[in-house]
Design a protein around this motif. Structure first.
Motif, mmCIF file in Angstrom:
data_model
loop_
_atom_site.group_PDB
_atom_site.id
_atom_site.type_symbol
_atom_site.label_atom_id
_atom_site.label_comp_id
_atom_site.label_asym_id
_atom_site.label_seq_id
_atom_site.Cartn_x
_atom_site.Cartn_y
_atom_site.Cartn_z
ATOM 1 N N VAL A 121 14.133 -8.235 8.189
ATOM 2 C CA VAL A 121 13.325 -9.074 7.293
ATOM 3 C C VAL A 121 11.954 -8.445 7.064
ATOM 4 N N TRP A 122 11.344 -7.942 8.131
ATOM 5 C CA TRP A 122 10.006 -7.360 8.024
ATOM 6 C C TRP A 122 10.014 -6.068 7.218
ATOM 7 N N MET A 123 11.073 -5.285 7.324
ATOM 8 C CA MET A 123 11.132 -3.984 6.657
ATOM 9 C C MET A 123 11.308 -4.108 5.141
ATOM 10 N N ARG A 124 11.726 -5.261 4.659
ATOM 11 C CA ARG A 124 11.761 -5.483 3.200
ATOM 12 C C ARG A 124 10.349 -5.875 2.782
ATOM 13 N N THR A 125 9.567 -4.887 2.388
ATOM 14 C CA THR A 125 8.135 -5.088 2.171
ATOM 15 C C THR A 125 7.860 -6.003 0.978
ATOM 16 N N ALA A 126 6.757 -6.738 1.086
ATOM 17 C CA ALA A 126 6.358 -7.687 0.053
ATOM 18 C C ALA A 126 5.572 -6.979 -1.042
ATOM 19 N N ALA A 127 5.685 -7.503 -2.261
ATOM 20 C CA ALA A 127 5.000 -6.903 -3.404
ATOM 21 C C ALA A 127 3.565 -7.385 -3.536
ATOM 22 N N LEU A 128 3.237 -8.522 -2.941
ATOM 23 C CA LEU A 128 1.905 -9.115 -3.081
ATOM 24 C C LEU A 128 1.237 -9.224 -1.716
ATOM 25 N N PRO A 129 -0.092 -9.320 -1.679
ATOM 26 C CA PRO A 129 -0.795 -9.373 -0.388
ATOM 27 C C PRO A 129 -0.609 -10.687 0.363
ATOM 28 N N ASN A 130 -0.230 -11.754 -0.316
ATOM 29 C CA ASN A 130 0.058 -13.029 0.333
ATOM 30 C C ASN A 130 1.563 -13.265 0.254
ATOM 31 N N PHE A 131 2.220 -13.362 1.394
ATOM 32 C CA PHE A 131 3.678 -13.461 1.379
ATOM 33 C C PHE A 131 4.177 -14.280 2.566
ATOM 34 N N ARG A 132 5.415 -14.731 2.430
ATOM 35 C CA ARG A 132 6.113 -15.432 3.503
ATOM 36 C C ARG A 132 7.372 -14.668 3.858
ATOM 37 N N HIS B 56 0.842 -1.187 0.000
ATOM 38 C CA HIS B 56 0.000 0.000 0.000
ATOM 39 C C HIS B 56 0.883 1.245 0.000
ATOM 40 N N ARG B 57 0.529 2.240 -0.802
ATOM 41 C CA ARG B 57 1.382 3.416 -0.985
ATOM 42 C C ARG B 57 1.713 4.107 0.327
ATOM 43 N N ARG B 58 0.715 4.359 1.156
ATOM 44 C CA ARG B 58 0.960 5.074 2.406
ATOM 45 C C ARG B 58 1.809 4.234 3.361
ATOM 46 N N TYR B 59 1.583 2.936 3.348
ATOM 47 C CA TYR B 59 2.340 2.044 4.227
ATOM 48 C C TYR B 59 3.814 2.000 3.807
ATOM 49 N N VAL C 286 12.327 5.702 17.174
ATOM 50 C CA VAL C 286 13.354 5.001 16.387
ATOM 51 C C VAL C 286 13.141 3.490 16.548
ATOM 52 N N PRO C 287 12.911 2.750 15.506
ATOM 53 C CA PRO C 287 12.644 3.185 14.122
ATOM 54 C C PRO C 287 11.211 3.684 13.986
ATOM 55 N N CYS C 288 11.025 4.700 13.162
ATOM 56 C CA CYS C 288 9.704 5.299 13.017
ATOM 57 C C CYS C 288 8.984 4.721 11.808
ATOM 58 N N GLY C 289 7.684 4.994 11.738
ATOM 59 C CA GLY C 289 6.915 4.595 10.569
ATOM 60 C C GLY C 289 6.028 3.390 10.795
ATOM 61 N N LEU C 290 5.037 3.234 9.915
ATOM 62 C CA LEU C 290 4.064 2.161 10.038
ATOM 63 C C LEU C 290 4.665 0.783 9.803
ATOM 64 N N ILE C 291 5.678 0.684 8.948
ATOM 65 C CA ILE C 291 6.244 -0.630 8.658
ATOM 66 C C ILE C 291 6.863 -1.218 9.919
ATOM 67 N N ALA C 292 7.739 -0.453 10.569
ATOM 68 C CA ALA C 292 8.365 -0.943 11.788
ATOM 69 C C ALA C 292 7.334 -1.127 12.902
ATOM 70 N N TRP C 293 6.386 -0.205 12.985
ATOM 71 C CA TRP C 293 5.374 -0.250 14.053
ATOM 72 C C TRP C 293 4.527 -1.516 13.982
ATOM 73 N N SER C 294 4.317 -2.049 12.774
ATOM 74 C CA SER C 294 3.473 -3.235 12.602
ATOM 75 C C SER C 294 4.283 -4.528 12.577
ATOM 76 N N LEU C 295 5.472 -4.522 13.148
ATOM 77 C CA LEU C 295 6.365 -5.685 13.156
ATOM 78 C C LEU C 295 5.669 -6.935 13.693
ATOM 79 N N PHE C 296 5.804 -8.040 12.951
ATOM 80 C CA PHE C 296 5.172 -9.313 13.312
ATOM 81 C C PHE C 296 5.672 -9.762 14.681
ATOM 82 N N ASN C 297 4.735 -10.164 15.559
ATOM 83 C CA ASN C 297 5.127 -10.506 16.931
ATOM 84 C C ASN C 297 4.603 -11.850 17.421
ATOM 85 N N ASP C 298 4.159 -12.739 16.509
ATOM 86 C CA ASP C 298 3.917 -14.119 16.926
ATOM 87 C C ASP C 298 5.260 -14.813 17.128
#
Length: 347
Positions: free
Chosen positions: A240-251, A129-132, A166-178
């Protein structure tokens, strides 16, 4: 005197009245020497046969390598919600009182030779997503000198009183935590998290002098927390999380099991089901997989090669049949324009 000047003026204006025809150039007229092959039936048939002969073995090799990959996929997000919250999954994941621990049992269908790669898979999560994607500060991630560079990180850039995150932004903020713990016969299996991120990312994009600061300390928590004593260049889960995926389904790679897993081995997985995918209809899956020379399990590559190779051979046979049954005389190449005018200059 005046008549001479008029004649001079007339002569000087004569070139401006010349034709607007552009100056001749072999380049603009496409008359430079070039390879101009004539596709005769023989050349076309031979090309299709060669492509088919090359592609089909590659397709079989790729498909065989993919079939040798052992992959286990466990879709756990729904099963890890207690029955009394089955109609209120969002309430379960958002509550601080509910127990998020979930135990799953996995049976190894075939022998898995180490290393066994552990992935988490998210479905319906639009990291593109552009804003993300724009909600990050690459300068801040690289150097401590740009700690306050949070202008591109809204809405997770600063805390009240302009305190930088630090680190700022939505990408870092939504870091996977399972989190996942693996046990065989009540014995814990070590999971290596070393070198799960790209080396170029660790060396170039994340600074060794940049440490987490004010991260996940606001009123709204998005995902995992970070160790404040470890620089970002060593926080590989974040990288790993900060390298954003191009598709909505990703590993994304979670870690590695550096040992073999025998067939019919029962693996007990203890999951901390913390990540909120229920609010947007997402799905979470745990994936264990081996690899081959083409990577993970991917039948598409082999099928694509086989399809193209088979189609080329089929077309070659069709052209041979047509050429034998109903041949057509070829035109005389001497009548082609570049043969009639080999000098390249117009007549």
């Amino acid at each position: 005197m005046s008549s001479n000047s008029k004649e001079t003026d007339g002569d000087s204006s004569a070139p401006r009245r010349n034709s607007k025809k552009p100056k001749y150039s072999r380049f603009t007229q496409q008359e430079l020497p070039a390879c101009k092959p004539i596709l005769t039936p023989g050349w076309v048939i031979a090309t299709f046969i060669v492509v088919g002969i090359v592609f089909i073995p590659i397709g079989f090799a790729s498909l065989f390598a993919s079939q040798r990959v052992v992959e286990i996929v466990d879709h756990y997000d729904s099963d890890c919600v207690p029955a009394n919250f089955s109609n209120n999954k969002l309430g379960f994941i958002q509550s601080r009182e509910t127990n998020k621990t979930c135990t799953r049992n996995i049976i190894v269908p075939k022998k898995m030779k180490g290393p066994v790669y552990i992935y988490y898979q998210l479905d319906n999560f639009y990291q593109n997503h552009r804003r993300y994607v724009k909600s990050r500060s690459d300068k801040q991630l690289r150097s401590k000198a740009y700690e306050r560079d949070t202008s591109t990180c809204d809405p997770e850039g600063t805390l009240p009183h302009d305190i930088p995150i630090v680190p700022c932004g939505l990408i870092a903020w939504s870091l996977f935590n399972d989190t996942y713990g693996f046990f065989v016969d009540n014995q814990s299996i070590d999971v290596s998290k070393k070198n799960i991120a790209w080396k170029s990312d660790k060396d170039k994009k994340f600074g060794k002098d940049v440490f987490p600061k004010n991260f996940q300390s606001g009123s709204l928590i998005g995902g995992a927390k970070l160790n404040k004593s470890i620089p970002l260049s060593e926080q590989e889960d974040l990288i790993v999380w900060m390298r954003t995926a191009a598709l909505p389904n990703f590993r994304k790679l979670y870690g590695r099991i550096e040992r073999d897993l025998d067939v019919d081995t029962k693996i007990t997985v203890v999951i901390q089901n913390n990540y909120n995918t229920y609010s947007f209809g997402g799905k979470k899956k745990l994936v264990l997989s081996t690899t081959s020379w083409i990577g993970g399990k991917n039948d598409f590559l082999g099928i694509a090669y086989l399809t193209v190779g088979s189609l080329c051979l089929f077309l070659a046979v069709c052209f041979i049949v047509v050429y034998v049954i109903k041949p057509r005389p070829l035109g005389d190449p001497s009548f082609l324009s570049w043969n009639r005018n080999p000098s390249g200059h117009p007549n």
